[in-house]
Scaffold this motif. Structure first.
Motif, mmCIF file in Angstrom:
data_model
loop_
_atom_site.group_PDB
_atom_site.id
_atom_site.type_symbol
_atom_site.label_atom_id
_atom_site.label_comp_id
_atom_site.label_asym_id
_atom_site.label_seq_id
_atom_site.Cartn_x
_atom_site.Cartn_y
_atom_site.Cartn_z
ATOM 1 N N ALA A 52 19.224 38.241 24.776
ATOM 2 C CA ALA A 52 18.602 39.171 23.835
ATOM 3 C C ALA A 52 18.507 40.581 24.397
ATOM 4 O O ALA A 52 18.539 41.560 23.652
ATOM 5 N N THR A 53 18.396 40.729 25.709
ATOM 6 C CA THR A 53 18.221 42.041 26.317
ATOM 7 C C THR A 53 19.516 42.622 26.877
ATOM 8 O O THR A 53 19.521 43.749 27.342
ATOM 9 N N ARG A 54 20.601 41.887 26.840
ATOM 10 C CA ARG A 54 21.863 42.366 27.411
ATOM 11 C C ARG A 54 22.528 43.371 26.488
ATOM 12 O O ARG A 54 22.556 43.201 25.287
ATOM 13 N N SER A 55 23.087 44.404 27.089
ATOM 14 C CA SER A 55 23.798 45.420 26.326
ATOM 15 C C SER A 55 25.255 44.999 26.160
ATOM 16 O O SER A 55 25.871 44.475 27.082
ATOM 17 N N GLN A 56 25.817 45.244 25.001
ATOM 18 C CA GLN A 56 27.214 44.915 24.744
ATOM 19 C C GLN A 56 28.158 45.981 25.275
ATOM 20 O O GLN A 56 29.364 45.802 25.286
ATOM 21 N N GLU A 57 27.611 47.084 25.725
ATOM 22 C CA GLU A 57 28.414 48.188 26.235
ATOM 23 C C GLU A 57 28.630 48.018 27.737
ATOM 24 O O GLU A 57 27.688 47.821 28.485
ATOM 25 N N PRO A 58 29.861 48.083 28.216
ATOM 26 C CA PRO A 58 30.105 47.959 29.650
ATOM 27 C C PRO A 58 29.434 49.081 30.435
ATOM 28 O O PRO A 58 29.313 50.211 29.953
ATOM 29 N N ALA A 59 28.989 48.773 31.633
ATOM 30 C CA ALA A 59 28.294 49.753 32.459
ATOM 31 C C ALA A 59 29.212 50.914 32.798
ATOM 32 O O ALA A 59 30.358 50.736 33.197
ATOM 33 N N GLY A 60 28.710 52.134 32.635
ATOM 34 C CA GLY A 60 29.461 53.328 32.987
ATOM 35 C C GLY A 60 30.494 53.752 31.972
ATOM 36 O O GLY A 60 31.313 54.626 32.256
ATOM 37 N N SER A 61 30.511 53.142 30.797
ATOM 38 C CA SER A 61 31.545 53.499 29.835
ATOM 39 C C SER A 61 31.111 54.584 28.861
ATOM 40 O O SER A 61 31.920 55.073 28.094
ATOM 41 N N ARG A 62 29.861 54.943 28.865
ATOM 42 C CA ARG A 62 29.395 55.947 27.911
ATOM 43 C C ARG A 62 29.729 57.339 28.434
ATOM 44 O O ARG A 62 29.425 57.688 29.560
ATOM 45 N N VAL A 63 30.356 58.125 27.608
ATOM 46 C CA VAL A 63 30.696 59.494 27.948
ATOM 47 C C VAL A 63 29.747 60.406 27.171
ATOM 48 O O VAL A 63 29.622 60.286 25.955
ATOM 49 N N LEU A 64 29.096 61.288 27.883
ATOM 50 C CA LEU A 64 28.184 62.215 27.222
ATOM 51 C C LEU A 64 28.983 63.327 26.565
ATOM 52 O O LEU A 64 29.900 63.884 27.162
ATOM 53 N N SER A 65 28.648 63.640 25.348
ATOM 54 C CA SER A 65 29.353 64.698 24.645
ATOM 55 C C SER A 65 28.503 65.965 24.663
ATOM 56 O O SER A 65 27.286 65.909 24.565
ATOM 57 N N ALA A 66 29.163 67.073 24.797
ATOM 58 C CA ALA A 66 28.469 68.354 24.828
ATOM 59 C C ALA A 66 28.245 68.837 23.407
ATOM 60 O O ALA A 66 29.116 68.695 22.545
ATOM 61 N N GLN A 67 27.103 69.414 23.162
ATOM 62 C CA GLN A 67 26.793 69.965 21.843
ATOM 63 C C GLN A 67 27.076 71.466 21.873
ATOM 64 O O GLN A 67 26.622 72.167 22.768
ATOM 65 N N SER A 68 27.837 71.928 20.912
ATOM 66 C CA SER A 68 28.220 73.322 20.848
ATOM 67 C C SER A 68 27.517 74.001 19.682
ATOM 68 O O SER A 68 27.316 73.405 18.628
ATOM 69 N N SER A 69 27.175 75.259 19.897
ATOM 70 C CA SER A 69 26.536 76.016 18.813
ATOM 71 C C SER A 69 27.532 76.952 18.117
ATOM 72 O O SER A 69 27.183 77.591 17.132
ATOM 73 N N ALA A 70 28.768 77.043 18.630
ATOM 74 C CA ALA A 70 29.771 77.934 18.034
ATOM 75 C C ALA A 70 30.388 77.270 16.806
ATOM 76 O O ALA A 70 30.552 76.054 16.760
ATOM 77 N N ASP A 71 30.740 78.078 15.821
ATOM 78 C CA ASP A 71 31.370 77.504 14.647
ATOM 79 C C ASP A 71 32.889 77.476 14.832
ATOM 80 O O ASP A 71 33.448 78.138 15.706
ATOM 81 N N ARG A 72 33.547 76.693 14.012
ATOM 82 C CA ARG A 72 34.974 76.450 14.152
ATOM 83 C C ARG A 72 35.801 77.715 13.947
ATOM 84 O O ARG A 72 36.761 77.971 14.672
ATOM 85 N N ALA A 73 35.463 78.532 12.999
ATOM 86 C CA ALA A 73 36.238 79.738 12.708
ATOM 87 C C ALA A 73 36.197 80.718 13.873
ATOM 88 O O ALA A 73 37.220 81.345 14.210
#
Length: 97
Positions: A52-73
């Motif tokens: 019940a407490t085990r994560s289905q995601e392999p250890a170390g596989s999560r990649v943090l994504s950077a949040q940008s405030s610039a718009d596409r144009a």
């Protein structure tokens, strides 16, 4: 003479091979005997909490994504300007304009 010699060698090989197979057929000499004082219910309860407490995601596989405030144009305009002024390469060859 040659045939009788071959038969005697084959018979000797057959007799010698029986000594190599003189062990148990099921391999029971390698079985491990475990001593425990836990009940079956305790083991099942522990297995249920781990599942019940085990994560289905392999250890170390999560990649943090950077949040940008610039718009596409704005980013596209800056990239086009950098190509135009020769700050970055252009095409597959890497030529600068």
């Amino acid at each position: 003479m040659n045939v009788s010699r071959m038969l005697s060698i084959a018979a000797l090989a057959a007799v010698a091979s029986f000594g190599a197979q003189a062990d148990e057929a099921d391999g029971s000499q390698f079985a491990l005997q475990a001593e425990t004082n836990r009940t079956r219910a305790e083991v099942q309860a522990e297995a249920a909490t781990v599942a019940a407490t085990r994560s289905q995601e392999p250890a170390g596989s999560r990649v943090l994504s950077a949040q940008s405030s610039a718009d596409r144009a704005a980013v596209r305009a800056q990239a086009a300007d950098a190509v135009r002024t020769g700050q970055i390469s252009y095409g597959e060859v890497g030529l600068k304009m």
